[in-house]
Design a protein around this motif. Sequence first.
Motif, PDB file in Angstrom:
ATOM      1  N   TYR A 272       0.847  -0.712  -0.310  1.00 48.59           N
ATOM      2  CA  TYR A 272       0.138  -0.066   0.178  1.00 48.59           C
ATOM      3  C   TYR A 272       0.966   1.214  -0.361  1.00 48.59           C
ATOM      4  O   TYR A 272       2.031   1.095   0.902  1.00 48.59           O
ATOM      5  CB  TYR A 272      -0.781  -0.324   0.945  1.00 48.59           C
ATOM      6  N   GLU A 279      -5.707   1.130  -0.818  1.00 46.34           N
ATOM      7  CA  GLU A 279      -5.392   0.782  -1.964  1.00 46.34           C
ATOM      8  C   GLU A 279      -3.908   0.204  -2.350  1.00 46.34           C
ATOM      9  O   GLU A 279      -2.962   0.111  -1.885  1.00 46.34           O
ATOM     10  CB  GLU A 279      -5.793   1.544  -3.252  1.00 46.34           C
ATOM     11  N   SER A 280      -4.236  -1.341  -2.380  1.00 44.93           N
ATOM     12  CA  SER A 280      -3.159  -2.219  -2.919  1.00 44.93           C
ATOM     13  C   SER A 280      -3.114  -1.807  -4.482  1.00 44.93           C
ATOM     14  O   SER A 280      -3.358  -1.826  -5.283  1.00 44.93           O
ATOM     15  CB  SER A 280      -3.137  -3.936  -2.460  1.00 44.93           C
ATOM     16  N   LEU A 298      -0.189   3.047  -8.871  1.00 42.08           N
ATOM     17  CA  LEU A 298      -0.903   3.235  -8.500  1.00 42.08           C
ATOM     18  C   LEU A 298       0.348   4.494  -7.290  1.00 42.08           C
ATOM     19  O   LEU A 298      -0.102   5.793  -7.036  1.00 42.08           O
ATOM     20  CB  LEU A 298      -1.305   2.799  -7.312  1.00 42.08           C
ATOM     21  N   SER A 326      -3.962  10.109   1.906  1.00 43.62           N
ATOM     22  CA  SER A 326      -4.543   8.775   2.942  1.00 43.62           C
ATOM     23  C   SER A 326      -6.432   9.145   3.037  1.00 43.62           C
ATOM     24  O   SER A 326      -7.232   8.979   3.274  1.00 43.62           O
ATOM     25  CB  SER A 326      -3.950   8.483   3.788  1.00 43.62           C
ATOM     26  N   TYR A 329      -8.500   9.766   0.689  1.00 42.79           N
ATOM     27  CA  TYR A 329      -8.909   8.620   0.496  1.00 42.79           C
ATOM     28  C   TYR A 329     -10.221   8.105   1.441  1.00 42.79           C
ATOM     29  O   TYR A 329     -11.409   8.257   1.185  1.00 42.79           O
ATOM     30  CB  TYR A 329      -8.074   7.543   0.344  1.00 42.79           C
ATOM     31  N   GLY A 333     -12.906   8.658  -1.214  1.00 43.57           N
ATOM     32  CA  GLY A 333     -13.110   7.454  -2.182  1.00 43.57           C
ATOM     33  C   GLY A 333     -11.849   8.262  -2.663  1.00 43.57           C
ATOM     34  O   GLY A 333     -11.675   6.851  -3.600  1.00 43.57           O
ATOM     35  N   ASP A 334     -11.108   9.008  -3.202  1.00 40.69           N
ATOM     36  CA  ASP A 334     -10.114   9.154  -4.578  1.00 40.69           C
ATOM     37  C   ASP A 334      -9.610   9.692  -3.264  1.00 40.69           C
ATOM     38  O   ASP A 334      -8.431  11.012  -2.899  1.00 40.69           O
ATOM     39  CB  ASP A 334     -10.757  10.548  -5.419  1.00 40.69           C
TER      40      ASP A 334
END
Length: 364
Positions: A272, A279-280, A298, A326, A329, A333-334
């Motif tokens: 991550y 989010e991997s 990513l 972080s 997110y 969610g973004d």
Amino acid sequence: MRGVDVEERPLVLIWELTQACGLTCKHCRADARPERHPDELTTAEGKRLLDQAADFGDGQLVVLSGGDPLVRDDVTELVEYGTRQGLGMTLTPSGTESLTPERIEALQDAGLRRMALSLDGGDADSHDAFRGESGSFEATLAAAEAARETDLPLQINTTVCAETVDQLPAIRELVADLGAVMWSVFFLVPVGRGRVLTQISPDRAERVMEWLHEVSESEPFGLKTTEAPHYRRVTIERERDGEAGENDGLQRRTGIRAGQGFAFVSHTGEMYPSGFLPESAGNVRSEGVVDLYRESALFQRLRDDSALEGKCGACPYRGVCGGSRSRAYAATGDPMGSDPLCSFVPDEYDGPLPATHGERVPTD
């Protein structure tokens, strides 16, 4: 940060050895529980991970975290192995009675470079209530004293949220009294059990960061923030004199954030950008940690300042700050959205603001 190209290697690589822990801390990102996960990286897999981490370059910093990493009985072996590979091995154990002077001495003998302990209150009542375990405060102080007696450098980590913010002055005194070399102040990201906690407001965060800058100038220990990269913007503004231009500060500093100078490997091997940004990019069991950091879509996106959105994307400080990816997110969610904890609004920006945004912060 000097000499570290964050496009090529992280300043900090964290390996979460386990999510098992005997504490029930209110802010716990991992939502830790007493039992170990059956699919944790094995000792052999962990050594392979450390071999790969050494490929980043000399002195790569590795933090063994949890949960409570001392739940595993191979911690000393891993510290010794990583040290032999040329890694800077550090550890963040939980403040429990398992952290004995004998174990601390064994870890230091194995090559441990620094130990980080958490203090989230200035006294036993406040700290133990936050940590969910009576006696945690005393166990933490005892471990800190044991570290001092063995000359093992000590770092103190503190979480900032509505429940702890008023404790910061008292914790500062403890950090000094314990002879810590570093105070790491973490601004809450609402993940794991931390979702039920209340974040401080952006305006309160600004005042806390201004106070932290004053602390950094008056205390012998170092001070850094976690998941609050806009502390660098506050520092630049506080240090700027009447003749210095805004770009002087921007050119002098380079910041780190999730995926940019920072990476996290979970207990099951998922890679991550941060433990607070789940989010991997892939799994180290099947892909190399160096390739994942340098080449994954990513991580490359997170290092692209032009991909930042909202007021973070319009901010002149995005190169030294960029906001907590972080927290963005967790809120939207973004990971490229605006950090809702920052109250700064660029002069030319007139777009939407995060829902928790406070009053405009003046730029001079």
